[in-house]
Design an enzyme around this catalytic site. Structure first.
Site, short mmCIF file in Angstrom:
data_model
loop_
_atom_site.label_atom_id
_atom_site.label_comp_id
_atom_site.label_asym_id
_atom_site.label_seq_id
_atom_site.Cartn_x
_atom_site.Cartn_y
_atom_site.Cartn_z
N CYS A 8 0.76 -1.27 -0.14
CA CYS A 8 0.16 -0.14 0.09
C CYS A 8 0.93 1.11 0.06
CB CYS A 8 -0.66 -0.02 1.27
SG CYS A 8 -2.22 -1.21 0.93
N ASP A 32 -1.06 -4.81 3.42
CA ASP A 32 0.61 -4.29 3.72
C ASP A 32 1.02 -4.82 5.04
OD1 ASP A 32 2.11 -1.66 2.26
OD2 ASP A 32 2.15 -1.84 4.60
N LYS A 37 -1.72 1.39 7.90
CA LYS A 37 -1.73 2.28 6.69
C LYS A 37 -2.78 1.44 5.80
CE LYS A 37 0.92 4.66 3.46
NZ LYS A 37 0.09 4.49 2.12
N ARG A 79 13.12 2.52 -4.92
CA ARG A 79 14.55 2.88 -5.61
C ARG A 79 14.80 3.98 -4.93
NH1 ARG A 79 15.94 2.95 -11.82
NH2 ARG A 79 18.11 3.35 -11.75
N ASN A 117 10.07 -3.46 -8.18
CA ASN A 117 11.41 -3.38 -8.99
C ASN A 117 12.56 -4.13 -8.17
OD1 ASN A 117 11.14 -2.12 -11.53
ND2 ASN A 117 10.48 -0.19 -10.64
N PRO A 118 13.66 -4.20 -8.95
CA PRO A 118 13.79 -4.46 -10.40
C PRO A 118 12.76 -5.59 -11.18
CG PRO A 118 15.86 -5.50 -9.38
CD PRO A 118 14.99 -4.87 -8.26
N VAL A 119 11.85 -5.09 -11.84
CA VAL A 119 10.59 -5.77 -11.99
C VAL A 119 10.85 -7.14 -13.03
CG1 VAL A 119 10.17 -4.89 -14.17
CG2 VAL A 119 8.47 -6.15 -12.86
N HIS A 171 13.64 -4.14 -18.30
CA HIS A 171 13.10 -2.87 -17.82
C HIS A 171 14.17 -2.16 -16.99
CE1 HIS A 171 10.60 0.32 -16.08
NE2 HIS A 171 10.75 0.03 -15.00
N THR A 221 7.89 7.18 -8.79
CA THR A 221 6.89 7.22 -9.82
C THR A 221 5.64 6.38 -9.81
OG1 THR A 221 7.89 5.40 -11.00
CG2 THR A 221 8.68 7.20 -11.43
#
Length: 302
Positions: A8, A32, A37, A79, A117-119, A171, A221
């Site tokens: 979450c 989560d 949260k 990240r 990530n890293p996916v 990616h 992002t």
């Protein structure tokens, strides 16, 4: 359609919000490690449901994901600016492996979309637990493709939905952007407009490093990520057989490696990947990209 979101943070909650706006789920479950949260996000989303397509929102422990049609994994440590994907992977492997084990236990029939990530690496970790490569899909280059089309649309002053292009491989920095696949409503880019090579080079750069740029400015992002996630979900929910560059574990020169190729996605998950004709240069770039992922797998010992 019951969709469970594991994690979450900003990506997970923005995804839940986008699902609600698009009316893609009849039930959304939030899980989560911080249950308070998750409960807060549940209530915040719930309070807007009166003006949206009917959806039930709940949060709690993993037992609630039982009978999910789709599980989206967004959990993990995000990240940081300047952090390498290897450094990030080292922190997230055990988290994602533990989540995958719980998903297998509580929702063994669910399709799984890996976003953490890293996916590519997290897709590999998840698939090793789940064991069915057609049910485990990584977001892969879907977000990169979305960025590329959006940036091109802005430069060409045309709605990006009219633009198609394909990105394959990792990616990450070694992604392979297939410039010769750019079309505008079926027309090759060169027939629509001659784009200055310097401008195109800048767009390619901003596609490749767009995530890092956003992280440097605002710390993460999530809006565009949620939209990319919904691209994949819509292909599954509506069984569109859409071609998307998702990451799946597949053979490359005798090795099992997670990377993106054009892949047909439908209601059962991965239908098949599509063999595409690459130039000699593109073949070399793809080999380097896959090698970068494989080297990371070996270095991580997974």
């Amino acid at each position: 359609m019951k969709i469970s979101i594991i994690g979450c943070g900003r990506v997970g909650t923005t995804t839940a919000y986008t699902l609600m706006l698009k009316g893609l789920a009849r039930e959304i479950v939030l899980v989560d490690v911080d249950e308070d949260k998750a409960k807060g996000e549940e209530l915040d989303l719930l309070h807007g449901t009166a003006e949206l397509p009917n959806v039930r929102i709940s949060s709690g422990d993993f037992s609630l994901i039982s009978h999910s049609d789709l599980v989206i994994i967004t959990a993990g440590i995000p990240r940081k600016p300047g952090e390498t994907r290897l450094q990030l992977a080292e922190k997230n492997i055990d988290i994602i492996r533990g989540i995958a084990e719980k998903v297998l236990h509580y929702a063994p029939g669910a399709l799984i979309l890996v976003v953490s990530n890293p996916v590519d690496i997290m897709t590999y970790v998840t698939q090793r637990v789940i064991g069915n490569e057609k049910k485990v899909i990584g977001l892969g280059n879907v977000l990169d493709q979305l960025r590329f089309r959006s940036l091109l649309g802005k430069e060409l002053n045309i709605h990006p939905q009219n633009i198609n292009a394909m990105i394959i491989g990792e990616h990450g920095d070694s992604m392979v952007i297939l410039e010769n696949t750019i079309t505008i409503n079926g027309l090759p880019l060169s027939q629509y407009k001659t784009l200055d090579q310097g401008v195109l080079k800048e767009i390619l750069h901003n596609t490749r490093y767009g995530g890092a740029q956003v992280i440097a400015f605002k710390g993460g992002t999530y809006y565009s990520v949620a939209i990319a996630i919904c691209q994949v979900l819509e292909a599954i929910i509506f069984d569109t057989n859409e071609i998307l560059p998702v990451s799946i574990v597949q053979q490359f020169e005798g090795k099992e490696v997670p990377y993106s190729l054009p892949t047909i996605i439908g209601s059962t998950g991965v239908i098949r990947t599509i063999d595409i004709n690459l130039t000699t240069t593109q073949k070399g770039e793809l080999a380097n990209s896959v090698s970068a992922i494989y080297s990371m797998i070996k270095e991580l010992g997974i």
